[in-house]
Design a protein around this motif. Structure first.
Motif, short mmCIF file in Angstrom:
data_model
loop_
_atom_site.label_atom_id
_atom_site.label_comp_id
_atom_site.label_asym_id
_atom_site.label_seq_id
_atom_site.Cartn_x
_atom_site.Cartn_y
_atom_site.Cartn_z
N ASN A 296 41.29 -3.73 1.52
CA ASN A 296 41.64 -4.70 2.55
C ASN A 296 43.06 -4.40 3.03
O ASN A 296 44.00 -4.39 2.22
N ARG B 27 38.52 -2.36 5.31
CA ARG B 27 38.44 -3.57 6.13
C ARG B 27 39.85 -3.87 6.61
O ARG B 27 40.78 -3.95 5.80
N PHE C 7 42.65 -6.15 8.89
CA PHE C 7 43.06 -7.37 9.60
C PHE C 7 44.20 -6.97 10.52
O PHE C 7 45.29 -6.60 10.05
N LEU D 14 37.05 -2.69 17.91
CA LEU D 14 36.13 -3.77 17.56
C LEU D 14 34.70 -3.38 17.89
O LEU D 14 33.77 -3.62 17.10
N ALA E 191 32.36 -5.62 12.07
CA ALA E 191 32.80 -6.59 11.08
C ALA E 191 33.93 -6.10 10.19
O ALA E 191 34.60 -6.91 9.54
N ARG E 192 34.18 -4.79 10.13
CA ARG E 192 35.28 -4.31 9.29
C ARG E 192 36.65 -4.49 9.95
O ARG E 192 37.66 -4.20 9.33
N GLN F 204 38.96 -7.42 11.76
CA GLN F 204 39.20 -8.81 12.16
C GLN F 204 40.54 -8.88 12.86
O GLN F 204 41.57 -8.48 12.29
N ILE G 185 43.63 -10.99 14.47
CA ILE G 185 44.31 -12.27 14.30
C ILE G 185 45.38 -12.37 15.38
O ILE G 185 46.31 -11.56 15.42
N ALA H 46 43.80 -17.48 8.46
CA ALA H 46 42.79 -16.54 8.94
C ALA H 46 42.25 -15.67 7.81
O ALA H 46 41.06 -15.31 7.80
N GLN I 248 40.55 -13.87 1.19
CA GLN I 248 40.66 -12.42 1.15
C GLN I 248 42.01 -11.98 0.57
O GLN I 248 43.05 -12.45 1.00
#
Length: 230
Positions: A3, A27, A29, A45, A50-51, A53, A55, A71, A75
């Protein structure tokens, strides 16, 4: 799956870092002030779904850390790259720069990144890496910031805050803390005359960050892995 949180992700080095870690299977963010205006993020995107996100957040806002933590939810994070920053007053002259300009520069380049780093610490997994984009011009020993003294001073302030935080954490720090010099890169800030492409800088930064995983080091380091003097 790693992450990875990357702030300042809408363009330039930040967007390049998002792309690089997505290509490594992470993944991601991606934090940006106005992500809807970033064609690059929109393309990523569409490709990675989905990997990734996104913000939306102004990192200088007092509530920025709370918004990002909300957000993230439960995680936890393995890599955090705080890349956002500004050049500051065009004149770079302490005699003519206004108080508001100077305040915004130091808030953006030093205070906001450290504030967010401290807030994200409980989300870090053991062995994680937290890196902030600094500059070789921040080095007091090298003293290379004569042409951009206010910018250099703001990055020196960032480095100082990172070092102080490392001392405050002491033996409780179970993650690596890096001040990262990305090189002189062809971005909106760096200009077209810069010798490095975003891809070249990002490739080096990813190697440096991944090498620091699990080591608990605190370093000022460039994109080639060379340690810089504070």
């Amino acid at each position: 799956m790693l992450n990875v949180l990357i702030a300042g992700a809408s363009r330039g080095i930040g967007l390049g870092l998002v792309r690089a870690w997505l290509e490594r299977g992470a993944r991601v963010f991606a934090v940006a002030r106005n992500p809807a205006a970033s064609a690059g993020l929109a393309a990523l995107l569409a490709e990675h779904g989905a990997r990734l996100q996104v913000i939306a957040c102004d990192l200088n806002a007092q509530a920025a850390a709370a918004d990002i933590l909300a957000a993230l939810g439960e995680q936890r994070l393995d890599r955090v790259l705080l890349n956002a920053g500004v050049y500051g007053p065009a004149a770079q002259d302490v005699s003519s720069a206004g108080e508001a300009e100077i305040g915004h520069l130091f808030l953006s380049n030093a205070i906001a990144p450290l504030r967010l780093a401290r807030a994200l610490r409980p989300q870090l997994n053991a062995g994680a890496v937290l890196g902030c984009t600094s500059s070789v011009m921040a080095s007091l020993q090298l003293s290379l910031g004569a042409q951009m003294p206010l910018y250099a001073a703001s990055k020196a302030a960032l480095n100082s805050l990172l070092l102080s935080w490392a001392v405050q954490l002491g033996e409780s720090r179970d993650f690596s803390l890096l001040a990262l010099h990305p090189g002189w890169v062809q971005t909106d800030m760096g200009g077209a005359q810069a010798p490095l492409t975003v891809e070249q800088s990002v490739a080096g930064l990813v190697v440096v960050v991944e090498a620091a995983a699990g080591t608990r080091e605190c370093r000022f380091v460039d994109y080639q892995g060379e340690t810089l003097p504070w």
